[in-house]
Design an enzyme around this catalytic site. Structure first.
Site, mmCIF file in Angstrom:
data_model
loop_
_atom_site.group_PDB
_atom_site.id
_atom_site.type_symbol
_atom_site.label_atom_id
_atom_site.label_comp_id
_atom_site.label_asym_id
_atom_site.label_seq_id
_atom_site.Cartn_x
_atom_site.Cartn_y
_atom_site.Cartn_z
ATOM 1 N N ILE A 35 6.749 6.115 -14.934
ATOM 2 C CA ILE A 35 7.672 5.121 -15.474
ATOM 3 C C ILE A 35 7.026 4.411 -16.672
ATOM 4 C CG2 ILE A 35 6.966 3.175 -14.004
ATOM 5 C CD1 ILE A 35 10.089 2.836 -13.486
ATOM 6 N N TYR A 142 3.503 -0.724 3.098
ATOM 7 C CA TYR A 142 2.949 0.518 2.528
ATOM 8 C C TYR A 142 2.663 1.512 3.656
ATOM 9 C CZ TYR A 142 -0.709 3.421 0.321
ATOM 10 O OH TYR A 142 -1.471 4.449 -0.147
HETATM 11 N N1 SER Z 1 -6.242 2.592 -1.168
HETATM 12 C C1 SER Z 1 -5.012 2.251 -0.512
HETATM 13 C C2 SER Z 1 -4.821 0.799 -0.448
HETATM 14 O O1 SER Z 1 -5.804 0.112 -0.396
HETATM 15 C C3 SER Z 1 -5.003 2.808 0.874
HETATM 16 O O2 SER Z 1 -4.305 3.994 0.877
HETATM 17 O O3 SER Z 1 -3.720 0.350 -0.414
#
Ligand code: SER
Length: 319
Positions: A35, A142
């Site tokens: 993007i 996440y």
């Molecule tokens: N490196 C990533 C994070 O700290 C973990 O997948 O969000």
């Protein structure tokens, strides 16, 4: 020639993967999209296609025109930023994944790579050498998006025969690019401060051990997984992938072997709670068994590589 597309090419992993592909397979073998325009002149030698990966129509158009064999879909919002914008993180991470999975189902992608993360683990998972089939227990948006994503990948594989492959990356550390918004980012930042002979204040506790990996190992592992024969791939959610496990204080020690004056301070913030929910080390024997995964770089190798590369870059800029 195998045609590749990297989506999210401007990110920490994207840039590194593109540079390696250019070197190994030729600049023409990989197109890049994001993007935003990658801030890396070498990466930009490949054809750049502007793309918002949540836009299904735009993605299909690029895939139809490009006729790619392999797509690496890396666009995502990481753990710390995701906690500030939970719904935006969910939208980006899930919608973009479903778009590429649908495209693969339609035959627009032959082989798809999508990264998962140690963020799928949580308080109820074993801390040490967490097994491949440990219960997933994500505490961040996440992590929830990666957990759901893993099962979507397996679903598309089982139901529609999509050849999608994935690894659960630990924290990734490299000098060619900077991470954005992750909990493991301290392990990159610390080297930039150390290389300038400046003290570093770490946002995690001194003894918070996390699984980590030097970028060259991560990129090599990704290409090895994608190069493995289909019949070898027995895990269609995501493979555990390990390399090292260390605490901030251990990185500090490793740096002090080369820069004895280096000063490390601690001011843990909200990212400490995220880190505390993750395991400290990974059992990656399934990846080893199926496609021969073996990490190569140790913490002290990494410290030398990081400090040398960043110091050289700093000197070039100063002169
Ligand atoms: N490196 C990533 C994070 O700290 C973990 O997948 O969000």
């Amino acid at each position: 020639m195998v045609r590749r597309l990297v989506i999210g090419a401007a990110g920490q992993l994207g840039i590194e993967l593109v540079l390696r592909m250019q070197k190994e397979f030729g600049v023409e073998s990989v197109d890049i999209s994001d993007i935003r325009v990658p801030e890396n002149d070498a990466a930009m030698r490949s054809k750049f296609l502007h793309l918002d990966a949540t836009d299904e129509g735009a993605l299909s158009k690029i895939l139809e025109e490009g006729q790619y064999d392999e797509v690496y879909h890396l666009a995502a919002m990481l753990s710390a930023t995701g906690e500030k914008k939970p719904l935006a993180a969910w939208d980006l991470n899930m919608q973009s994944l479903l778009n590429v999975l649908e495209a693969a189902k339609e035959g627009l992608i032959k082989r798809l790579f999508w990264p998962s993360s140690i963020a799928v683990f949580g308080p109820s998972t074993p801390k040490n050498r967490v097994p491949q089939d440990a219960p997933l227990d994500p505490t961040t948006v996440y992590g929830i998006s990666k957990q759901a994503g893993e099962f979507w990948c397996r679903y598309y594989h089982e139901k529609y025969g999509v050849d999608v492959r994935s690894v659960r990356y630990p924290g990734l550390i490299g000098h060619r690019s900077v991470p954005g918004g992750g909990t493991t980012d301290y392990a990159v930042d610390i080297y930039h401060f150390a290389a300038k002979d400046e003290p570093y204040t770490c946002f995690l506790k001194a003894d918070q051990a996390l699984p980590m990996m030097y970028m060259d190992d991560a990129v090599r592992g990704t290409l090895e997984l994608m190069g493995a024969p289909k019949s070898k791939i027995t895990v269609r959610t995501s493979y555990n992938l390990g390399a090292m496990s260390f605490t901030p204080s251990e990185v500090g020690e490793s740096i002090r072997q080369q820069r004895p004056q280096f000063e490390l301070r601690y001011a843990p913030d909200q990212r400490q709670a995220i880190a505390a929910s993750w395991p400290s080390s990974i059992d990656d024997s399934a990846a080893n068994r199926d496609w021969g995964w073996q990490p190569r770089i140790t913490i002290d190798d990494m410290t030398s590589l990081m400090l040398d590369a960043i110091s050289t870059k700093n000197e070039t800029f100063e002169h």
